[in-house]
Design an enzyme around this catalytic site. Structure first.
Site, PDB file in Angstrom:
ATOM      1  N   ASP A 151       0.871  -1.169   0.000  1.00 20.44           N
ATOM      2  CA  ASP A 151       0.000   0.000   0.000  1.00 20.44           C
ATOM      3  C   ASP A 151       0.916   1.229   0.000  1.00 20.44           C
ATOM      4  O   ASP A 151       2.104   1.126   0.316  1.00 20.44           O
ATOM      5  CB  ASP A 151      -0.882  -0.015   1.244  1.00 20.44           C
ATOM      6  CG  ASP A 151      -1.728   1.240   1.373  1.00 20.44           C
ATOM      7  OD1 ASP A 151      -2.346   1.643   0.382  1.00 20.44           O
ATOM      8  OD2 ASP A 151      -1.739   1.820   2.474  1.00 20.44           O
ATOM      9  N   ASP A 162      -1.580  -0.582   6.121  1.00 17.47           N
ATOM     10  CA  ASP A 162      -1.779  -0.064   7.483  1.00 17.47           C
ATOM     11  C   ASP A 162      -3.193   0.391   7.765  1.00 17.47           C
ATOM     12  O   ASP A 162      -3.516   0.736   8.899  1.00 17.47           O
ATOM     13  CB  ASP A 162      -0.837   1.121   7.744  1.00 17.47           C
ATOM     14  CG  ASP A 162      -1.339   2.391   7.073  1.00 17.47           C
ATOM     15  OD1 ASP A 162      -1.635   2.345   5.871  1.00 17.47           O
ATOM     16  OD2 ASP A 162      -1.421   3.427   7.755  1.00 17.47           O
TER      17      ASP A 162
END
Length: 658
Positions: free
Chosen positions: A328, A542
């Site tokens: 990500d 996250d």
């Protein structure tokens, strides 16, 4: 309530099992000392029975449950081996078997840690109620009472409870939990909003487009549940192998005890049964069972001391097979918060003046971009505390204010450009910065810059000072981590919900060629599944929007300090302290641990085979059989601890940087 009771019971059982292991060890020692000191046999047997009850309680319960489900596993074999040892008056050897077996279970539970529900963290994003505008006024209702087409009122600081479209109002919305966008998004009439995102400033009227069970957040929850239900092929294989092995040993021992006497081949049944018990003892897979957790617990402990949390041996084993890593962007490759990157004034000498004016106005705002501008001005010593009056926030557009008696407008360029085009110098800079994925905050004043007086004067006292460029800051260690992964032959990709130009800019800085941007959570899952066709893949993220992808990937890796609760709970591996450089080190450690595991498995099986052959070849006695069996267990444990005793380079680097 039932879920809470189950969790409390599980915790109590883990607490009790760990203490029963200590009781078993104490009873074994007490039995040995009592016998050596000539204590009555009754006292010795009391200690022996205590060690059996403490060491075999959970194993016996598991064995009974397995039989009820028509499953034969290692628990049954271990209990029968211990009982067989007691039957031929070898209580202590049987107690040692139970102690080592129960100890391996405790170590495995300790390594895996508490298994918390990721769904609970996701549900925290759901408001319990919403205010709906209906005939006669505003009514507060529960989410399941909201219908498609209802108009929901959302005030500043509230989480948006529905997927819908803005009908009235302007605001900035933090969409990072769902889409991963690093910068709050301005929302106005016609713009879509998502459940679980945070309304930062203005008041919004949102028309409901989807029912609660059909929202983006609901789909995220469903995807996490679906992915977590799936078992790895290796896990299914080991479960089948355990049952086949235990059943095979039981059948073999039973046939060995019964057939020779029935065929008249046994003259001394007592001696024959003794041989069968020796076979049962040396065939019991204590070393085999403890070989995997001993190695993995050592590796997990080593990783934890270096700042990497492995959630059990399965995560460690799966990580060793990874051939591709998907990152990500926001909060993973970047720090997840905007930073001022450039200050572009109408002419270069005016840069400091521009930043000082912008910071004076933004000091009164709680917007993330405002905080970044104030922070940058503070670092440069430009926060001079000018007199600010008439602060008026226009949510989703900008701010109207006065600094030292001069009117100032600050906000998005689209808001400020209305009828007032940018000067040529700013137009050229804007095109370049937006191409590089920057977010621009413009500043207009009713007075030309005081630093040079050379700025082109606008009409009607509308003078462009310039704009401040902001971007999410790339972690300085990201590029080196990507380079090292590529050097190890690991492919790298980026999966993000952020804008393509922002993603491409970060990808260029860190060295990633395969970039997929503008992805919703379900699209990340689909892409992970496509990439899995090329080989095992790890996903590093996250946020809540990463949770389904983390659960779908072969290994989910979460950033520790910045990660959301749901990402940490869904992930298999957690990089504590946001140390992304530890990912490659964790890969190396997992591969080393896998080597040790296979060494232990092969060694354990070889020892069992040699001991079983020795029973017939050299008439191996029970004490020697127990010695060989327990000796192999000690060797296996020590070999596993090599992983812990080694001090990897990444631990030394971690300590040095700390």
């Amino acid at each position: 309530m039932a879920e809470v009771q189950f969790e409390d019971r599980r915790r109590f059982e883990q607490w009790l099992q760990a203490r029963l292991v200590l009781v078993t060890l104490a009873a074994i020692i007490a039995s040995y000392l009592a016998e050596r000191l000539g204590a009555p046999l009754t006292l010795v047997r009391i200690f022996d029975i205590t060690s059996y009850l403490a060491g075999g309680l959970f194993g016996a319960r598991s064995a009974v449950r397995g039989l009820i489900r028509r499953r034969i596993d290692v628990d049954i074999l271990m209990i029968l081996a211990a009982l067989g040892a007691a039957y031929i008056d070898q209580w202590r050897e049987g107690a040692i078997l139970l102690f080592l077996f129960s100890l391996s279970n405790v170590l495995q539970n300790y390594a895996i840690g508490r298994s918390r529900s990721a769904i609970r963290g996701l549900l925290n994003l759901y408001p319990e109620e919403a205010r709906v505008k209906r005939a006669g006024g505003t009514e507060t209702v529960r989410l399941n009472e909201i219908a498609v087409g209802d108009l929901v009122l959302i005030e500043p600081g509230e989480r948006i409870p529905v997927d819908g479209s803005v009908m009235a109002g302007h605001s900035s919305v933090d969409q990072s939990p769902i889409t991963g966008e690093s910068i709050p998004v301005d929302k106005g009439p016609g713009e879509d909003v998502f459940t679980g995102t945070l309304n930062l400033q203005g008041i919004l009227d949102v028309e409901v487009r989807k029912l609660a069970e059909e929202t983006t957040l609901a789909r995220i929850i469903a995807l996490v549940e679906e992915a977590q239900e799936k078992k790895a092929p290796t896990e299914r294989f080991l479960m089948r192998f355990e049952q086949v092995y235990a059943a095979g040993i039981l059948i073999g021992i039973a046939l060995f005890i019964l057939l020779p006497p029935l065929l008249g081949l046994v003259q001394n049944f007592s001696g024959h049964f003794y041989t069968a018990m020796v076979l049962m003892t040396v065939a019991s897979p204590c070393a085999l069972v403890i070989s995997v957790p001993a190695s993995f617990v050592a590796a997990i402990a080593s990783a934890a001391r270096g700042g990497v949390l492995m959630k059990g041996g399965k995560a460690l084993e799966d990580l060793a097979a990874i051939r591709m890593v998907a990152f990500d962007k926001t909060g993973t490759l970047t720090r997840g918060r905007p930073q001022v990157t450039e200050v572009i004034a109408c002419c270069e000498p005016c840069d400091d003046e521009l930043l000082a004016v912008a910071a004076a106005v933004e000091a009164r705002s709680e917007h993330p971009l405002a905080k970044a501008i104030v922070e940058a001005a503070t670092v440069r010593g430009l926060l001079n505390g000018g007199v600010v009056e008439g602060f008026e926030a226009l949510p989703g557009r900008g701010v109207l204010s006065q600094v030292d008696g001069r009117h100032v407008r600050l906000g998005s360029l689209g808001f400020l450009e209305d009828g007032h085009p940018l000067p040529e110098r700013l137009r050229a800079a804007r095109q370049d910065l937006e191409h590089r994925g920057r977010t621009l905050v413009g500043v207009v004043r009713d007075l030309q810059c005081e630093s040079c007086g050379g700025c082109p004067e606008g009409k009607d006292g509308y003078n462009w000072m310039g704009f401040v460029a902001l971007a999410d800051e790339v972690r300085p260690e990201s590029a080196e981590t990507i380079r090292r992964l590529k050097a190890d032959g690991v492919e790298v990709a980026m999966l993000t919900g952020d804008l393509p130009q922002v993603a491409q800019n970060v990808a260029r800085q860190v060295g990633i060629d395969r970039v997929h941007a503008g992805l919703m959570p379900e699209e990340k899952v689909d892409l992970i599944r496509q990439l899995q066709q090329l080989g095992p893949i790890a996903m590093v993220g996250d946020g809540v929007n990463d949770a389904p992808a983390l659960a779908t990937a072969d290994v989910g890796v979460a950033m520790g300090a910045a990660g959301t609760d749901v990402a940490l709970e869904t992930a298999d591996v957690v990089l504590m302290g946001d140390r992304i450089e530890h990912l490659r080190d964790a890969l190396q450690l997992s591969r080393k641990a896998r080597q040790v595991v296979w060494q232990n498995i092969i060694f354990s099986l070889a020892v069992i085979l040699v001991l079983m052959v020795s029973v017939f070849a050299i008439d191996l006695s029970l004490p020697l059989g127990v010695l060989g069996h327990e000796g192999s267990t000690v060797v296996v444990v020590l070999n596993g601890l090599i992983t812990l005793l080694l001090i990897p380079e990444w631990r030394r680097r971690s300590q040095a940087s700390a």
